[in-house]
Design a protein around this motif. Structure first.
Motif, PDB file in Angstrom:
ATOM      1  N   HIS A 177      -1.629  -8.924  -2.227  1.00 26.76           N
ATOM      2  CA  HIS A 177      -0.846  -9.849  -1.403  1.00 26.76           C
ATOM      3  C   HIS A 177      -1.729 -10.356  -0.270  1.00 26.76           C
ATOM      4  N   ASP A 178      -1.355 -11.501   0.253  1.00 28.68           N
ATOM      5  CA  ASP A 178      -2.118 -12.102   1.338  1.00 28.68           C
ATOM      6  C   ASP A 178      -1.835 -11.389   2.651  1.00 28.68           C
ATOM      7  N   GLY A 179      -2.796 -11.491   3.567  1.00 26.05           N
ATOM      8  CA  GLY A 179      -2.582 -10.958   4.905  1.00 26.05           C
ATOM      9  C   GLY A 179      -3.357  -9.677   5.161  1.00 26.05           C
ATOM     10  N   ASP A 206       5.189  -3.818  -7.292  1.00 28.77           N
ATOM     11  CA  ASP A 206       4.453  -3.601  -6.039  1.00 28.77           C
ATOM     12  C   ASP A 206       4.341  -2.128  -5.668  1.00 28.77           C
ATOM     13  N   ALA A 207       4.414  -1.265  -6.655  1.00 27.24           N
ATOM     14  CA  ALA A 207       4.216   0.168  -6.407  1.00 27.24           C
ATOM     15  C   ALA A 207       2.776   0.546  -6.748  1.00 27.24           C
ATOM     16  N   LEU A 208       2.203   1.459  -5.970  1.00 24.07           N
ATOM     17  CA  LEU A 208       0.849   1.932  -6.230  1.00 24.07           C
ATOM     18  C   LEU A 208       0.868   2.949  -7.362  1.00 24.07           C
ATOM     19  N   THR A 209      -0.068   2.782  -8.277  1.00 22.81           N
ATOM     20  CA  THR A 209      -0.186   3.698  -9.412  1.00 22.81           C
ATOM     21  C   THR A 209      -1.599   4.277  -9.447  1.00 22.81           C
ATOM     22  N   LEU A 210      -1.743   5.413 -10.106  1.00 18.12           N
ATOM     23  CA  LEU A 210      -3.037   6.088 -10.177  1.00 18.12           C
ATOM     24  C   LEU A 210      -3.565   6.093 -11.603  1.00 18.12           C
ATOM     25  N   PRO A 247      -5.589  13.487  -0.595  1.00 11.97           N
ATOM     26  CA  PRO A 247      -4.183  13.220  -0.278  1.00 11.97           C
ATOM     27  C   PRO A 247      -3.684  12.015  -1.065  1.00 11.97           C
ATOM     28  N   ALA A 248      -2.475  12.158  -1.619  1.00 17.19           N
ATOM     29  CA  ALA A 248      -1.932  11.092  -2.460  1.00 17.19           C
ATOM     30  C   ALA A 248      -0.728  10.413  -1.837  1.00 17.19           C
ATOM     31  N   ASP A 249      -0.355  10.803  -0.627  1.00 17.89           N
ATOM     32  CA  ASP A 249       0.743  10.123   0.059  1.00 17.89           C
ATOM     33  C   ASP A 249       0.143   8.950   0.838  1.00 17.89           C
ATOM     34  N   VAL A 250       0.043   7.822   0.156  1.00 18.43           N
ATOM     35  CA  VAL A 250      -0.623   6.644   0.712  1.00 18.43           C
ATOM     36  C   VAL A 250       0.359   5.484   0.726  1.00 18.43           C
ATOM     37  N   ARG A 251       0.412   4.787   1.850  1.00 17.26           N
ATOM     38  CA  ARG A 251       1.262   3.605   1.960  1.00 17.26           C
ATOM     39  C   ARG A 251       0.414   2.430   2.429  1.00 17.26           C
ATOM     40  N   VAL A 252       0.538   1.320   1.717  1.00 16.78           N
ATOM     41  CA  VAL A 252      -0.160   0.085   2.077  1.00 16.78           C
ATOM     42  C   VAL A 252       0.900  -0.966   2.362  1.00 16.78           C
ATOM     43  N   GLU A 253       0.743  -1.634   3.497  1.00 27.91           N
ATOM     44  CA  GLU A 253       1.728  -2.630   3.929  1.00 27.91           C
ATOM     45  C   GLU A 253       1.035  -3.962   4.194  1.00 27.91           C
ATOM     46  N   TRP A 254       1.668  -5.032   3.684  1.00 23.03           N
ATOM     47  CA  TRP A 254       1.159  -6.391   3.888  1.00 23.03           C
ATOM     48  C   TRP A 254       2.198  -7.200   4.668  1.00 23.03           C
ATOM     49  N   GLY A 286       6.240 -26.260  -4.939  1.00 23.24           N
ATOM     50  CA  GLY A 286       5.951 -25.808  -6.283  1.00 23.24           C
ATOM     51  C   GLY A 286       5.347 -24.425  -6.298  1.00 23.24           C
ATOM     52  N   PRO A 287       5.370 -23.729  -7.428  1.00 24.24           N
ATOM     53  CA  PRO A 287       4.773 -22.396  -7.511  1.00 24.24           C
ATOM     54  C   PRO A 287       3.271 -22.453  -7.293  1.00 24.24           C
ATOM     55  N   SER A 288       2.737 -21.431  -6.594  1.00 20.79           N
ATOM     56  CA  SER A 288       1.301 -21.342  -6.322  1.00 20.79           C
ATOM     57  C   SER A 288       0.746 -20.068  -6.932  1.00 20.79           C
ATOM     58  N   THR A 289      -0.470 -20.133  -7.370  1.00 15.34           N
ATOM     59  CA  THR A 289      -1.130 -18.981  -7.963  1.00 15.34           C
ATOM     60  C   THR A 289      -1.788 -18.157  -6.891  1.00 15.34           C
ATOM     61  N   PRO A 290      -1.522 -16.841  -6.807  1.00 16.67           N
ATOM     62  CA  PRO A 290      -2.164 -16.022  -5.779  1.00 16.67           C
ATOM     63  C   PRO A 290      -3.677 -16.076  -5.884  1.00 16.67           C
ATOM     64  N   ALA A 291      -4.322 -16.140  -4.728  1.00 20.88           N
ATOM     65  CA  ALA A 291      -5.784 -16.232  -4.710  1.00 20.88           C
ATOM     66  C   ALA A 291      -6.438 -14.993  -5.287  1.00 20.88           C
TER      67      ALA A 291
END
Length: 646
Positions: free
Chosen positions: A56-58, A98-102, A154-161, A324-329
């Protein structure tokens, strides 16, 4: 009807405005996107690639929670994977929800060293129990996470955009609502104006005359004297009551004779009344105009306010309007746009080199003062470490011996990193001293493997008046060449031994034509001519001086220049043996050599070994005829001294 239309427009505008406001309040999307990783891993290293961080952007906010110490580092992707190597590790990805997987990558389960402290990392974050930081991680970089060495990451990781909360209906709804509001106001004003015109004046202009009053007026008209007028030969005629005269005079019917031949008193009366009537009319008109002006402005303002609001909304950001729809960079494949994009990455960036240089300065200065060989070996290696090992030993035996020159403390004049994604890696630099009287030094660093620190392996003093060949910028770097490359005028593996032979034999050496003599201060100081001059000194009249090359020279390090040649750093050892010409003659020595040899005078002789580091500028294979190899810098240091035969 206009009132009804105005009311309907007002209701529609309120509904549209309410829906529009609801788009930004109760129905507004969340302000951030959060991906959580709750899956435990047995691997010691957890890697989050740049592609995952840029889903995701940001700017990304990362929070890592676990038991015990936590370390998170940021580095270029090839550096991170190089450090991980064959160790088993987990790679974090992101799915459609949008969930993190291993994804577990198999490999060695041996305990890895401490993650922090590598020269390759751009950022390091450490904490106990939790680590959080914010970063704008570009594609091509990765984050590596580890706990205490030897334990699972450690596997308790949170990423926020941050989420660009687009509400495409907000703009149209608010605009339509304001348009209907303006329409309602216009319809209401039109209806009000029409209503006022249809009602007309509300007061009567006069009252009804009685029959007696009408007869009296007719009689007066026949007699030729207006009602209530006083003539010079006539008596006064009784006028009607004050109320009747005030209200009925204007509506009285006048006989024709009276109208055609009015007397002088009537004319005077008319002349007196006319200006009064005009003044009253003008005052009434002015009052009406002043009253109408602010009313018109208020009406204009009521209509203009919604119009201005609509115009202002048209300038709102695109997030408030449908698009219109845009393609993520992040999903787009990067396309090389320049030569720099197609080349391998440089070994390290300018900022990384600055840290390496500063750390080397600090460690070397502290180790030189304490003669701590273990400490200095963390930042020094190769020929430089060999020279300092001897210096520390000599200084421990003789306190009067000076330490070797430290690392230059001035500005960096040139950086030339190697273009590579593998190891070992080489970086050359030219660094000045704060004391401008001292010549600049050429430093050569090498990183043996991904988990090792960069170490200073060559340090030479640049010759005065000799200019380095042009090299690439630090962001592009330079390629290295193998020791037997045919791309140079001479094979690198042959250059070291050839120059050592030149110093021993001078012009008699078969390699003399390889090297340029002009500007070669090393040849002037230690060449054959200097050696012959030393033999002629009186103190060596009864001594025999012999020079020779000792041991095998290490493989040189080189980086390509812009013209296709190379800067080549190498070293070799040279021995000098001093023996007596006759029996009974004693050979004396002093200083560092005496301390190492353990004797100051001996009849057997002294053999001393010196290390010589050289930086060459080697021409390319297609250089014009007559182009020669140039010595651009060198240094000399004592390595060993022994009594002959010992």
């Amino acid at each position: 009807m206009r009132y009804i239309l105005a009311a309907v427009s007002l209701v529609i505008s309120l509904v549209l405005l309410g829906l529009g406001i609801g788009q930004r309040t109760i129905w507004a999307p969340p302000e951030s996107i959060v991906s959580q990783l709750d899956t435990a891993t047995d691997s010691q290293i957890l890697v989050i690639p740049g592609t995952t961080m840029n889903a995701h952007d940001g700017r990304q906010s990362v929070v890592i929670t676990g038991d015990g110490p936590i370390t998170a580092v940021v580095g270029r992707e090839h550096d991170v994977l190089g450090w991980v190597g064959e160790t088993a590790h987990a790679v974090a990805g992101i799915d459609e929800s949008d969930a993190l997987t291993l994804t577990e990558q198999s490999g060695s389960s041996d305990a890895v060293p401490q993650l922090a402290g590598s020269d390759m990392w751009i950022e390091e974050h450490a904490g106990e129990g939790e680590v959080s930081f914010s970063i704008d991680l570009p594609v091509g970089y990765s984050i590596a996470i580890a706990g205490e060495p030897g334990t699972a990451a450690p596997a308790d990781v949170r990423v926020e955009w941050p989420f660009d909360a687009k509400t495409p209906l907000f703009g149209p709804l608010i605009t339509a609502g304001l348009v209907f509001l303006a329409l309602a106001l216009v319809l209401f004003l039109l209806a009000l104006r029409r209503h006022r015109r249809r009602r007309g004046p509300q007061r009567r202009s006069h009252r009804e005359l009685t029959r007696a009053e009408r007869r009296a007026l007719v009689r007066d008209a026949r007699e030729g004297t207006p009602r209530g007028a006083v003539g010079p030969a006539q008596g006064a005629i009784e006028a009607p009551t004050a109320d009747a005269g005030a209200t009925g005079a204007s509506d009285a019917v006048i006989a024709p004779d009276a109208v055609d031949a009015p007397d002088s008193s009537q004319a005077a009366t008319d002349a007196t009344d006319e200006p009064q009537t005009d003044a009253t009319t003008d005052r009434s008109r002015g009052t009406a105009e002043r009253t109408a002006a602010p009313t018109g402005r208020r009406r204009f303002g009521m209509i203009a306010l919604p119009i201005v609001a609509v115009v202002a909304l048209t300038g709102c950001g695109p997030q408030y309007w449908p698009s219109g729809p845009s393609t993520p960079a992040a999903t787009e494949e990067p396309t090389p746009t320049s030569l720099e994009d197609t080349l391998p990455p440089v070994a390290l960036t300018e900022n990384q080199f600055d840290r390496v240089l500063e750390e080397t300065r600090t460690v070397t200065a502290a180790a030189d003062e304490a003669r701590d060989l273990e400490q200095v070996s963390t930042r020094v290696g190769g020929a430089v470490l060999d020279a300092r090992t001897t210096n520390y030993e000599v200084r421990g035996l003789n306190g009067e011996v000076e330490p070797l020159p430290g690392i230059p403390d001035g500005d960096v004049q040139l950086i030339l990193p190697q273009q590579t994604e593998v190891w070992p890696r080489t970086v050359m630099a030219v660094v000045a001293w704060q004391d401008e009287a001292r010549a600049q030094s050429a430093l050569v660093f090498e990183q043996a493997d991904a988990r090792a620190d960069y170490r200073l392996v060559y340090q030479t003093t640049l010759a005065s008046g000799v200019q380095l060949p042009a090299v690439a910028s630090p962001t592009i770097g330079a390629a290295s060449l193998p020791g037997d490359t045919p791309l140079l005028q001479r094979r690198p593996t042959e250059i070291t031994d050839a120059y050592a032979d030149l110093l021993l034999r001078g012009d008699a050496s078969e390699f003399a034509a390889w090297f340029r003599e002009d500007g070669d201060t090393l040849r002037a100081d230690l060449g054959r001519a200097a050696k012959d001059e030393l033999i002629q000194r009186p103190e060596f009249a009864l001594s025999v001086l012999e020079w020779g090359a000792a041991g095998d020279a290490p493989a040189p390090l080189m980086l390509v220049t812009n013209e296709g040649g190379a800067l080549l750093a190498t070293s070799f050892n040279e021995t000098v043996r001093v023996t007596p010409k006759e029996e009974g003659v004693e050979i004396s020595t002093s200083g560092a050599a005496a301390s190492l040899a353990g004797v100051q005078e001996t009849t057997a002789g002294i053999e001393t070994t010196y290390q010589i580091q050289v930086l060459f500028a080697v021409p390319p294979a297609d250089a014009p005829e007559g182009t020669q190899i140039q010595v651009v810098g060198y240094s000399q240091a004592l390595l060993d001294a022994n009594e002959v035969g010992q």
